[in-house]
Design an enzyme around this catalytic site. Structure first.
Site, PDB file in Angstrom:
ATOM      1  CG  ASN A   8      -1.755   1.423   1.346  1.00  0.00           C
ATOM      2  OD1 ASN A   8      -1.720   1.714   0.410  1.00  0.00           O
ATOM      3  ND2 ASN A   8      -1.933   1.112   2.659  1.00  0.00           N
ATOM      4  CE  LYS A  10       0.384   3.337   4.907  1.00  0.00           C
ATOM      5  NZ  LYS A  10       0.126   3.591   6.277  1.00  0.00           N
ATOM      6  CG  HIS A  92      -5.657   1.393   5.142  1.00  0.00           C
ATOM      7  ND1 HIS A  92      -5.335   2.608   6.780  1.00  0.00           N
ATOM      8  CD2 HIS A  92      -4.645   0.658   4.562  1.00  0.00           C
ATOM      9  CE1 HIS A  92      -4.437   2.387   6.748  1.00  0.00           C
ATOM     10  NE2 HIS A  92      -3.761   1.148   6.101  1.00  0.00           N
ATOM     11  CD  GLU A  94      -2.842   5.155   6.727  1.00  0.00           C
ATOM     12  OE1 GLU A  94      -2.880   5.423   5.728  1.00  0.00           O
ATOM     13  OE2 GLU A  94      -2.114   4.775   7.692  1.00  0.00           O
ATOM     14  CD  GLU A 162      -3.393  -2.492   7.088  1.00  0.00           C
ATOM     15  OE1 GLU A 162      -2.577  -2.871   6.712  1.00  0.00           O
ATOM     16  OE2 GLU A 162      -4.151  -2.121   7.007  1.00  0.00           O
ATOM     17  N   GLY A 168       2.974   2.309  10.603  1.00  0.00           N
ATOM     18  CA  GLY A 168       3.407   3.427  10.722  1.00  0.00           C
ATOM     19  C   GLY A 168       4.039   3.416  11.877  1.00  0.00           C
ATOM     20  CB  SER A 207       5.431  -1.985  12.004  1.00  0.00           C
ATOM     21  OG  SER A 207       4.670  -1.276  11.683  1.00  0.00           O
ATOM     22  N   GLY A 229       4.946   1.053   4.715  1.00  0.00           N
ATOM     23  CA  GLY A 229       6.326   2.006   4.039  1.00  0.00           C
ATOM     24  C   GLY A 229       7.115   0.839   3.481  1.00  0.00           C
TER      25      GLY A 229
HETATM   26  C1  PEP Z   1      -0.812  -0.088   6.446  1.00  0.00           C
HETATM   27  O1  PEP Z   1      -0.493   1.022   6.002  1.00  0.00           O
HETATM   28  O2  PEP Z   1      -1.363  -0.446   5.545  1.00  0.00           O
HETATM   29  C2  PEP Z   1       0.342  -0.498   6.383  1.00  0.00           C
HETATM   30  C3  PEP Z   1       0.473  -1.528   7.640  1.00  0.00           C
HETATM   31  O3  PEP Z   1       1.419   0.854   6.308  1.00  0.00           O
HETATM   32  P1  PEP Z   1       2.933   0.396   7.429  1.00  0.00           P
HETATM   33  O4  PEP Z   1       3.769  -0.945   7.163  1.00  0.00           O
HETATM   34  O5  PEP Z   1       3.915   1.147   7.200  1.00  0.00           O
HETATM   35  O6  PEP Z   1       2.872  -0.303   8.861  1.00  0.00           O
END
Ligand code: PEP
Length: 245
Positions: A8, A10, A92, A94, A162, A168, A207, A229
Site C-alpha cells: 500500500n 498510500k 483502511h 486511515e 491491521e 507506521g 510494520s 512503508g
Molecule cells: C498499511 O498502511 O496498511 C500498513 C500496514 O503500513 P506500515 O506497513 O507502514 O505499518
C-alpha cells in the site's frame, strides 16, 4: 491457497517511483506468492501498463460505492478496473479515521468492488485503547460482520488485520496476539460466509518489514501481508515477497 504480498503506497509516489516497480519485477519475475502493489490513483493505469504480462497485480486504495455520478473527487470500482486494477483496499484505518468511513460504507464499497470484478481487501483492526481495554476481538468481530458482504467468496475477498497502533509505528503485536486474532477471524468468517471462508486470505498488516516477515508468516492463518512503508522500496518489498514462499 496462494499467499499474497500486498503493498500500500498510500499518498506516496509519482511517476519517478515507477522505477521501483521495474526493480521489483527484475528481481522477482516469478514469486511463489501473489504480488500486488496499490499505488495512488494517479499511478494505477501507468503501473498496470508497466506490470502487464508480469506477476505483479495492481490495485486501488479506495473506491466509491456507486458506479458513476456526481461525486467530485471520487473514483468508482469500474474505473479502477478499466485502469487495469484487479484489487482494491477498502476500509483502511486511515480512511476510517480521516474520512469517517463506517462498516456499512465499507461493505457497500466491497459490494461495488466485487460487482466490478475486483478483489476487495477489507481492512479491520483495533486501536491501542481498544486493545488495552480488552476489546480487540469484540471490535474486530463487529467490523467483520459490518464490513464483509455475505456473498463474498474466497476469490473475491481478502481480509487484512491491521492493528491501528502498529501501522507506521514500527511496533507489532506479539506472534501470539496475531495468532489469536487470525484464528478468531477464520471462525467468524466461517459464520458469516460459510465454507468459502476457509480459502479467504487473511493478511497481517502493521510494520511488516524484511526483518520480521519470516516469523509473522509462520503464524497459523497468516496468509500474507499488507505492507505500507516497506512496500515503497523494491529491495524491502522484494525481501517480504521472498519470505512468503
Ligand atoms: C498499511 O498502511 O496498511 C500498513 C500496514 O503500513 P506500515 O506497513 O507502514 O505499518
Amino acid at each position: 491457497m496462494k499467499k499474497l504480498a500486498a503493498g500500500n503506497w498510500k499518498m506516496n509516489g509519482n511517476t519517478a517511483a515507477l522505477a521501483e516497480v521495474q526493480a521489483l519485477l527484475a528481481a522477482h519475475p516469478a514469486p511463489a506468492c501473489d504480488m500486488l502493489l496499490c499505488p495512488p490513483a494517479t499511478l494505477v493505469a501507468q503501473m498496470a501498463a508497466q506490470a502487464a504480462g508480469s506477476a505483479l497485480a495492481v490495485g486501488g486504495q479506495d473506491c466509491h460505492p456507486k458506479t458513476s455520478g456526481a461525486h467530485t473527487g471520487d473514483i468508482s470500482a469500474a474505473m479502477l478496473a478499466d485502469a487495469g486494477a484487479s484489487y482494491v483496499i477498502l476500509g483502511h484505518s486511515e480512511r476510517r479515521a480521516d474520512h469517517g468511513e463506517t462498516d456499512a460504507l465499507v461493505r457497500a464499497k466491497a459490494e461495488a468492488a466485487i460487482a466490478a470484478g475486483l478483489i476487495a481487501i477489507v481492512c479491520l483492526g483495533e486501536t491501542e485503547g481498544q486493545r488495552d481495554a480488552g476489546d480487540t476481538l469484540a471490535v474486530i468481530g463487529a467490523q467483520l460482520d459490518g464490513s464483509v458482504p455475505e456473498t463474498a467468496t474466497a476469490v473475491t475477498l481478502v481480509i487484512a488485520y491491521e492493528p491501528v497502533w502498529a501501522i507506521g509505528t514500527g511496533r507489532t503485536p506479539t506472534l501470539a496476539q496475531i495468532a489469536e486474532v487470525h484464528a478468531f477471524l477464520r471462525v467468524r468468517l466461517l459464520a458469516r460466509i460459510g465454507a468459502e471462508a476457509r480459502g479467504v486470505r487473511l493478511l497481517y498488516g502493521g510494520s511488516v518489514k524484511p526483518s520480521n516477515a519470516t516469523e509473522i508468516f509462520a503464524v497459523p492463518d497468516v496468509d500474507g501481508a499488507l505492507v505500507g512503508g516497506a512496500s515503497l522500496k523494491a529491495a524491502d518489498f522484494g525481501a517480504i515477497v521472498a519470505a512468503l514462499a
